[in-house]
Design a protein around this motif. Structure first.
Motif: not given
Length: 401
Positions: A339-363
């Motif tokens: 669940e802590l991993e999920i919370l981390y998604d909610l302030i990084t990758t999921n949050a970027a998806l929610a705001l439609n931030i392009p080209n976001y991610g450790l890749k």
């Protein structure tokens, strides 16, 4: 290839115990590998610490930060008390501070809050500015000014937000349009504050008309009270689909969802997925909150936000998304490692998806917006919620101590 930065001895969320190197060039992540060949202008040793994407704050009333000292506690008590039954009253009480709005003092508070964001690795903020007949354009002007001052360090998405309604505040719509002409990035809204369902629908319709006219995304505060009969989230989702605005809309709060009957919640969940609406929850600022775990499991674009910093609704806040996740872990009983991993998604990758931030991610090829944490795991990072050791934005180190 000569890199701008080489981060060595880095641990990522998905590298297990293996340490990797991360190469940065021209603002992008050029390579991620156990060993990267070539030279680098600067080398940063992560020393085995966790390296992740920098943080995304999907909801902050940035024009109101540090205004609590200008208010009494009446609005705060009305908002959080009695199962949020007095939320509308709280908004009306809190509006008194806007009679004193002036860009000259708002910008100073904004600068203080954004500098904290940099310190805590928070490089993307959807920032709301009250835009109505009382606040006029003072908050919008301050936030646009800050957006330019902090360009390259923090991306501020400025939301023109008619806090007191549109139908019930004649003239607010004109101010929102003027804000868009000045350069606001997002059309705001708060349809549940209107007096009738018909007025709430009109509120949504008018704001979508502006969004389409100026080709802007939409962010609306939705059903932010302890009333299971509120239905503006459904209205927003249906409107999004009808207008073809999928993926360009976020709903903040949606606290009434906590009280929905299960069959109705399932319909809303489906509509949110179909409309690709991002939902930003702020469980630390009110006793009710959206069904975060269920939404995440269903694949809805769910995220966490700071919401407020020392204003009439919440007396704390540091623009620290790790701290927000720490509080959410307790409030929502999300305390297992998974669940802590999920919370981390909610302030990084999921949050970027929610705001439609392009080209976001450790890749490889992603924007080099990164933090090196003073922690070796997500669990430790949320536990400590300390400032990162290093913060990068667009491939440049911007760390502030």
């Amino acid at each position: 290839m000569t890199l701008d930065y080489l981060i060595k001895n880095a641990k990522t969320r998905f590298s297990g115990n293996e340490l990797v190197q991360i190469g940065i060039k021209d603002g992008k992540i050029a390579a991620i590998a156990p060993k990267i060949e070539g030279d680098a202008k600067q080398v940063v040793d992560a020393d085995g610490h966790l390296v992740t994407e920098s943080f995304v704050n999907g909801h902050l009333h940035l024009c109101k930060v540090y205004t609590l000292s200008m208010m009494d506690d009446e609005a705060l008590g009305a908002y959080t008390g009695e199962a949020m039954g007095g939320a509308m009253t709280a908004i009306e009480l809190a509006a008194r501070v806007k009679e004193k709005y002036d860009e000259s003092w708002i910008i100073e508070n904004v600068r203080k809050a954004v500098k904290l964001a940099i310190r805590f690795g928070n490089t993307h903020i959807r920032a709301f500015a009250d835009t109505d007949t009382t606040a006029r354009l003072e908050g919008v002007k301050a936030l646009i000014r800050a957006r330019e001052e902090f360009k390259g360090k923090v991306e501020l998405q400025v939301v023109a937000f008619p806090q007191d309604g549109v139908v019930r505040d004649p003239g607010a719509e004109d101010y929102v349009e003027e804000a868009l002409k000045l350069g606001a990035d997002v059309v705001g809204g708060i349809p549940w504050i209107e007096y009738t369902d018909a007025d709430a629908q009109e509120h949504i319709d008018r704001m979508f008309a502006l969004a389409k006219k100026y080709n802007k995304p939409v962010s609306m505060l939705i059903d932010d009270a302890g009333d299971p009969t509120l239905r503006t989230l459904e209205m927003l989702a249906v409107k999004t689909i009808k207008e073809g605005w999928e993926g360009r809309v976020t709903a903040q709060h949606a606290r009434a969802m906590a009280l929905y009957p299960e069959p109705y919640y399932r319909k809303i969940e489906y509509l949110l997925k179909r409309a690709q609406i991002g939902v930003v929850s702020d469980p630390q600022t009110g006793p009710l909150y959206a069904r975060v775990k269920s939404l995440y499991k269903a694949g809805v674009r769910i995220a966490l936000g700071q919401d407020d910093i020392a204003d009439a609704y919440y007396p704390f806040g540091r623009n620290n998304m790790l701290e927000v996740a720490f509080l959410a872990a307790h409030l929502m009983w999300m305390t297992s490692r998974e669940e802590l991993e999920i919370l981390y998604d909610l302030i990084t990758t999921n949050a970027a998806l929610a705001l439609n931030i392009p080209n976001y991610g450790l890749k490889e090829g992603g924007n080099a917006d990164l933090v090196i944490l003073n922690a070796n795991s997500v669990w430790e990072a949320i536990w400590n919620h300390e400032a990162p050791l290093h913060v990068f934005k667009d491939g440049v180190e911007i760390t502030e101590k």
